[in-house]
Enzyme design. Structure first.
Site, PDB file in Angstrom:
ATOM      1  CG  PHE A 168      -0.324   0.378   2.526  1.00  0.00           C
ATOM      2  CD1 PHE A 168      -0.434   1.669   3.020  1.00  0.00           C
ATOM      3  CD2 PHE A 168       0.354  -0.560   3.294  1.00  0.00           C
ATOM      4  CE1 PHE A 168       0.121   2.028   4.242  1.00  0.00           C
ATOM      5  CE2 PHE A 168       0.908  -0.217   4.514  1.00  0.00           C
ATOM      6  CZ  PHE A 168       0.801   1.075   4.986  1.00  0.00           C
ATOM      7  CE  LYS A 169       3.665   1.306   4.740  1.00  0.00           C
ATOM      8  NZ  LYS A 169       4.919   0.976   5.381  1.00  0.00           N
ATOM      9  CG  ASP A 170       3.803   0.659  -4.513  1.00  0.00           C
ATOM     10  OD1 ASP A 170       4.976   1.031  -4.326  1.00  0.00           O
ATOM     11  OD2 ASP A 170       3.495  -0.518  -4.769  1.00  0.00           O
TER      12      ASP A 170
ATOM     13  CB  THR B 261       8.109   2.567   4.328  1.00  0.00           C
ATOM     14  OG1 THR B 261       6.774   2.627   4.827  1.00  0.00           O
ATOM     15  CG2 THR B 261       8.575   3.985   4.037  1.00  0.00           C
TER      16      THR B 261
END
Length: 482
Positions: free
Chosen positions: A107-109, A142
């Protein structure tokens, strides 16, 4: 829109300044001084890039409209394969918001494909010409997402610090094989909190800032302590709600609950911000693994980090100091002086207790629970065998906690990483003997489930390892000054 520090009520800066600085003085975090109101009716049919543009406009008011339009369009297109904000039904009343369809499969993308553009533009807005050196402490995801976003950008250098032996083999190789002339990666002896504390100390060290300033370098951060990391994450809460309403899963204007696997409290805080903007959010459910400091805090009002640290099968959540909680404390207490006092107490004693009024405001929006490794593994197996849904170890924690916190509202579980980032643990949860290698486990997981591993993960073991330096936490300062 101005931004204030969690530890200094008098400080006000623009969004560009907040993003360039990363951290406020005295280790404070920047927060918006108010929340723009969402135009739900006009936003509900927008494609993901256009929705992102509208959300960002309300917070990044010193960025040009043309820039925000082009940046969001360039970020949320091809890199996400048409699946930005993908929301799928898992079982009756339960949905998964799949946030792992980006280039690094986590999800950090969503933030770290956009944030480099925000930083470069912020420097232009402020007339800054110095080199920006970004320091990142990561529990796994991250680091790679930041490296991928900032690699080979002009005027940017990035250093990533992750806990040695504290990530999956896949996560380690994603970082250690990163290309780019402006990147550097270090394994830190200890856990994520050791790495994060070391990085925070560098930011607070005036002698470091002075030495780098003399070399025309300034520090910044790509962690969720940077406002530029948080604001893009608000978008997918809106997008998921609109998709549920579109499918008839929720009546327009009625609440939806969200369950978020949580370590540093940034992803779930973005949901709180969406709620403050007017999104009909019911409960935000904080799902922790065995390192359940947040569960205890939300239930009791006492944050006590003086506990055993556990390495778990959900390593991105192996955190005892959740930085973004500080932001929520300011929003709910309304007092930077109180927040500074609590943070000083945490640093000195390892714990603090908030007042009853602040706790009541937190509990009005948040619930919490946790799952140990065994409960998470059982959830992976149940979801696959009963619902035909394959999830990773972090998402499994959230599914488990979601079941214990169901209401009449639809439940959206944030699925934060591809199951193929943790193939050995997922395979073992499905009752198979996992090979020692993550890559052999990926192949076995595909054979077991019929799901295909992302190409970017399958090919990692064929890439040359560029970074293998291991340092002590005390050496982070020297690394930052290299």
């Amino acid at each position: 829109m101005q931004f204030q520090s969690t530890r200094d009520s008098a400080l006000r800066v623009s969004s560009s300044e907040a993003i360039v600085r990363g951290l406020a003085p005295k280790s404070g975090l920047f927060v918006p001084e108010s929340f723009p109101k969402a135009d739900l009716e006009n936003w509900k049919s927008l494609p993901y890039p256009a929705l992102a543009e509208q959300v960002l406009k309300g917070f990044l008011t010193d960025y040009s409209a043309d820039f925000l339009h082009s940046a969001t369009a360039a970020t949320y297109g091809e890199a996400f394969g048409g699946k930005a904000g993908e929301t799928v039904k898992v079982s009756d009343g339960v949905y998964a918001l799949e946030l792992w369809h980006g280039p690094t499969c986590a999800f950090k993308d969503y933030a770290l494909q956009l944030m480099p553009k925000l930083l470069v533009e912020a420097k232009k807005n402020l007339g800054r010409t110095e080199t920006t050196r970004i320091l990142v402490a990561t529990s796994g995801d991250t680091g790679k997402a930041a490296l991928a976003g900032y690699a080979d950008l002009d005027g940017i250098e990035i250093e990533v610090f992750y806990p040695n032996a504290g990530t999956s083999e896949i996560q380690h190789l994603q970082m250690a094989t990163q290309k780019g002339d402006n990147v550097q990666v270090y394994a830190v002896e200890g856990n994520f909190d050791d790495a994060q504390t070391g990085v925070k100390r560098v930011f607070a060290d005036e002698s470091v800032a002075a030495e780098l300033e003399a070399r025309h370098i300034r520090l910044s951060s790509a962690n969720s302590i940077n406002w530029g990391r948080l604001v893009p994450q608000i978008v997918y809460y809106f997008y998921a709600y609109f998709r549920l309403a579109e499918q008839g899963a929720v009546a327009w204007g009625k609440p939806v609950d969200f369950c978020v696997p949580t370590g540093n409290f940034g992803d779930i805080l973005a949901g709180y911000y969406a709620k403050q903007m007017g999104l009909p959010v019911g409960k935000l459910i904080c799902a922790s693994n065995k390192n359940n400091v947040l569960t205890d805090f939300i239930k009791t009002g006492t944050y006590d980090a003086r506990r055993t640290f556990y390495k778990t099968t959900s390593p991105s959540m192996d955190i005892l100091i959740s930085s973004n909680l500080e932001r929520l404390l300011l929003h709910t207490s309304g007092s930077a002086e109180k927040v500074e006092g609590w943070m000083q107490e945490l640093a000195a004693t390892g714990k603090y207790t908030v007042d009853a009024e602040t706790l009541a405001k937190i509990q009005a929006s948040f619930a919490a629970g946790y799952a140990d490794d065994a409960a998470g593994a059982a959830e992976i197996r149940v979801r696959f065998e009963r619902d035909g849904y394959l999830c990773d170890t972090h998402t499994a924690v959230a599914f488990h906690v979601a079941e214990a916190n169901r209401s009449d509202a639809p439940m959206v579980v944030l699925s934060t990483a591809s199951p193929f980032k943790f193939p050995r643990d997922v395979l073992a949860a499905l009752g198979e003997t996992a090979p020692e290698s993550d890559f052999a486990a990926m192949a076995a997981l595909t054979a077991k489930t019929g799901a295909a591993a992302p190409a970017s993960l399958r090919e990692l073991d064929k890439l040359p390892v560029r970074f293998n330096t291991v340092i002590e936490p005390a050496e982070i300062r020297a690394a930052a000054l290299r």
